[in-house]
Design an enzyme around this catalytic site. Sequence first.
Site: not given
Length: 510
Positions: A266-267
């Site tokens: 994920s970011k």
Amino acid sequence: MSLERPVRVRFAPSPTGPLHIGGVRTALYNYLLAKKHGGTMILRIEDTDQNRFVPGAEAYIRESLKWVGIEIDEGPEQGGPHAPYRQSERKPMYRQYAERLISEGLAYYAFDSEDDLEQMRKRLEASKMQPAYDSISRMSMKNSLTLSADEVKERLDRGDNYVIRIKLPRKEEVRFHDVIRGWVVVSTNTMDDKVLLKGDGMPTYHLANVVDDYLMGISHVIRGEEWLPSAPLHVMLYRFLGWEENMPEFAHLPLLLKPEGNGKLSKRDGDRLGFPVFPIDWTDPTTNEKSSGYREAGYYPEAVANMLALLGWHPSDNQELFSMDELIQAFSLDRVSKSGAKFDLNKAFWFNHQYMNKKSVSEIYDAIASIFEGKFGTIDRNYAETIIGLLREKVQFANEIPAAAAYFFVEPTKYDEDVVAKKWKPETNQLLLDLGVYFQKNAASNPAEYEQQFKNYCESKGIKTGEILQPLRVAVSGQPVGPPIFDMLALLTLPVVMNRLTNCTNTVKL
Ligand code: GLU
């Protein structure tokens, strides 16, 4: 894999924000398969969900693909025989299929309000049942299966809100083959009557996706694992629309996992561990939040493509470095693994370093000249290129070179404390000064001369070279490590070396 039909693949992103690096990998695998078989790579923009539309996202996607080296044959920019390639512009095409399904008893109108749906959910949850609009629950809802024909007509004529839902049979087995996962079998009992056409006349993802894949002659649907649960519904749509013969092959790609291996990359992982999860920089148009990209971080697109190709696909041998052409030759879907691929930051660095080493110093210079000049003003190109040649082994990114090269432009004023503490003895300063005089007397100018003279000098003093080798490096550069020392001395030139030896010995006092 049957390849009788021409290979036509599509990358079908929704323009809802920046493209995740996993999406770039999906596009890449599509591209590799297409090119390997002389096929066609299509970009289709799936923008039917107007609520999630983000301005600038489509342009971002196109630029990202271009940067990584993925060439589109048919798409919104390129056009093609099936234009338009944006689903919002294809809106009028979808309704006929939904209506055809209704006329064949395979879909129905549903007039339920948000409130009706909420009540249904609560009711089913209370009796511990799946809160789904399905073959059982639909019979207690407001739809064309439960209302009289007259009432349905009346509601339609009046312009009541409605959606069109697929009418799934009870207890039917949906079987399909996935190139990566093998046979997948799902019972319609676990599926719900998904909406095909929404109240605003827009198709949902499911209808638009299947209709377009069919109309565009798509041979292989290669997409992320998160779409696997949608595949049985898509198979039912092919069956209901009489298109089963033309159904594409499915290949659901494994997830890109966090470096620790648990869960999707994920970011937040990127922010936490300091690497980008997007191909190029992105600024959110509403929040102004910035997300960093591989391009701006200094990665080479070839390195990113190579790294992504190997996150989930394995060649038949241990080769790791592949040009795009080599990837195209070597790629096959049957060597894509089922299990998730862990992102490995050190490997990403390694790939970038390998590609940097394939560049000429002059290419590297062109890419980082502005950083050099920003730091040191106008500089001599030859001098900078020689420095690049000396330092490239020491860094992962070309953009690290100017900072690492500071002592080639500016005299050091600080000297590595550890080396000073460990290596400096009472006589070290004098030995360094005498060494300078020795170089001067013998007019050292190239690396080999420096090296020979250094050895001769140590011998004449009866000391081991190790005694002053590191002090010499620190005196001249301030740093404990760096490029081969005699190359460094030759490049700096004798007057500079002399000056630095004098200044260092004036500064370092035991
Ligand atoms: N629009 C879907 C997405 O955003 C496409 C999924 C598919 O390839 O079918 O990923």
